[in-house]
Design an enzyme around this catalytic site. Structure first.
Site, PDB file in Angstrom:
ATOM      1  N   HIS A  82      32.419  36.087  50.056  1.00 19.88           N
ATOM      2  CA  HIS A  82      33.833  36.138  50.441  1.00 19.88           C
ATOM      3  C   HIS A  82      34.339  37.581  50.335  1.00 19.88           C
ATOM      4  CE1 HIS A  82      38.189  35.586  50.278  1.00 19.88           C
ATOM      5  NE2 HIS A  82      37.938  34.577  51.087  1.00 19.88           N
ATOM      6  N   GLU A 151      35.653  36.052  58.856  1.00 20.18           N
ATOM      7  CA  GLU A 151      36.941  36.300  58.200  1.00 20.18           C
ATOM      8  C   GLU A 151      37.253  37.797  58.256  1.00 20.18           C
ATOM      9  OE1 GLU A 151      38.390  33.286  55.081  1.00 20.18           O
ATOM     10  OE2 GLU A 151      37.011  34.671  54.125  1.00 20.18           O
TER      11      GLU A 151
END
Ligand code: 13P
Length: 240
Positions: A82, A151
């Site tokens: 992430h 992302e």
């Protein structure tokens, strides 16, 4: 094809009670809570299972710890790489790569995050290199088992000045990611991993992303913490 909705709660909500309430409305989604809530949420899943209630959220972890421990709590998914870890905590590509291998060897489905910090300059090469480093040393069969979350860091709601990407530009990036994998690992076209989009997803824009065939789902941060808003997102996703 059923679209995938993943909730990344990051370091929220502040209380266990709120976590339970949020979990109960997140049916249809994969919920990735802070580690400290996993035990209780896994208990809620078990209780529902004993009562033969099938509609419960799936559980994911926000990072890999022992795969064996995660599996004990019914965790099936794990977020790897992430942007908060890569950029805020300085997790290098080699560690992301090791964690990805660990997740796969523990039979957890990795949700592998990739994305450029800024759309300026040669972001295409940046993405390509990040993908090569993230998946280095994996067999094509392993890559096919992953979910990939595109992302872009500049679109994540906590980034100052964030704005959601457009579906069209997200598709351009997803194409770069998939072409890199297909080209370097000789994946069969139909077997390339599913791609999700993440970055300021809300009930107002989720449909625009999900109507695209190449976008198999969404990874939702901030909006997954608002019960009404997240219920709407799940509802829209199930009707695309
Ligand atoms: P937001 O939906 O808050 O932009 O967060 C995206 C994200 O980082 C989910 O993993």
């Amino acid at each position: 094809m059923k679209k995938i909705v993943v909730a990344n709660w990051k370091m929220f909500p502040n209380t266990l009670q709120e976590a339970e309430d949020l979990f109960r409305v997140s049916v249809g989604a994969i919920v990735c809570p802070p580690f400290v809530y996993l035990e209780e949420l896994s208990r809620l899943r078990k209780v529902a299972g004993q009562a033969k209630i099938k509609s419960v959220p799936e559980l994911g972890a926000q990072d890999i710890i022992s795969g064996e421990i995660l599996r004990q709590f019914g965790v099936k998914y794990v977020i790897i790489g992430h942007s908060d870890r890569r950029w805020k905590l300085g997790e290098p590509g080699e560690i992301v790569n090791k964690k990805l291998k660990l997740a796969l060897s523990n039979e957890l489905m990795p949700i592998v995050c990739v994305g450029e910090k800024s759309r300026d300059g040669d972001f295409e090469s940046f993405l390509e290199n990040q993908v090569l480093a993230t998946f280095a040393g994996l067999a094509s069969g392993q890559i096919e088992k992953c979910l990939i979350a595109y992302e872009p860091v500049w679109a994540i709601s906590t980034t100052p000045g964030a704005r959601p990407d457009t579906p069209e530009s997200a598709l351009e990036s997803i194409k770069i990611i998939k072409d890199t994998l297909i080209g370097n690992w000789k994946l069969e076209i139909g077997n390339s991993p599913k791609a999700l989009y993440g970055g300021s997803v809300t009930s107002a824009n989720v449909r625009d992303f999900l109507v695209k065939n190449e976008i198999s789902g969404v990874l939702v941060g901030g909006a997954s913490l608002d019960k009404e808003e997240f219920k709407k997102i799940i509802e829209i996703a199930s009707n695309v």
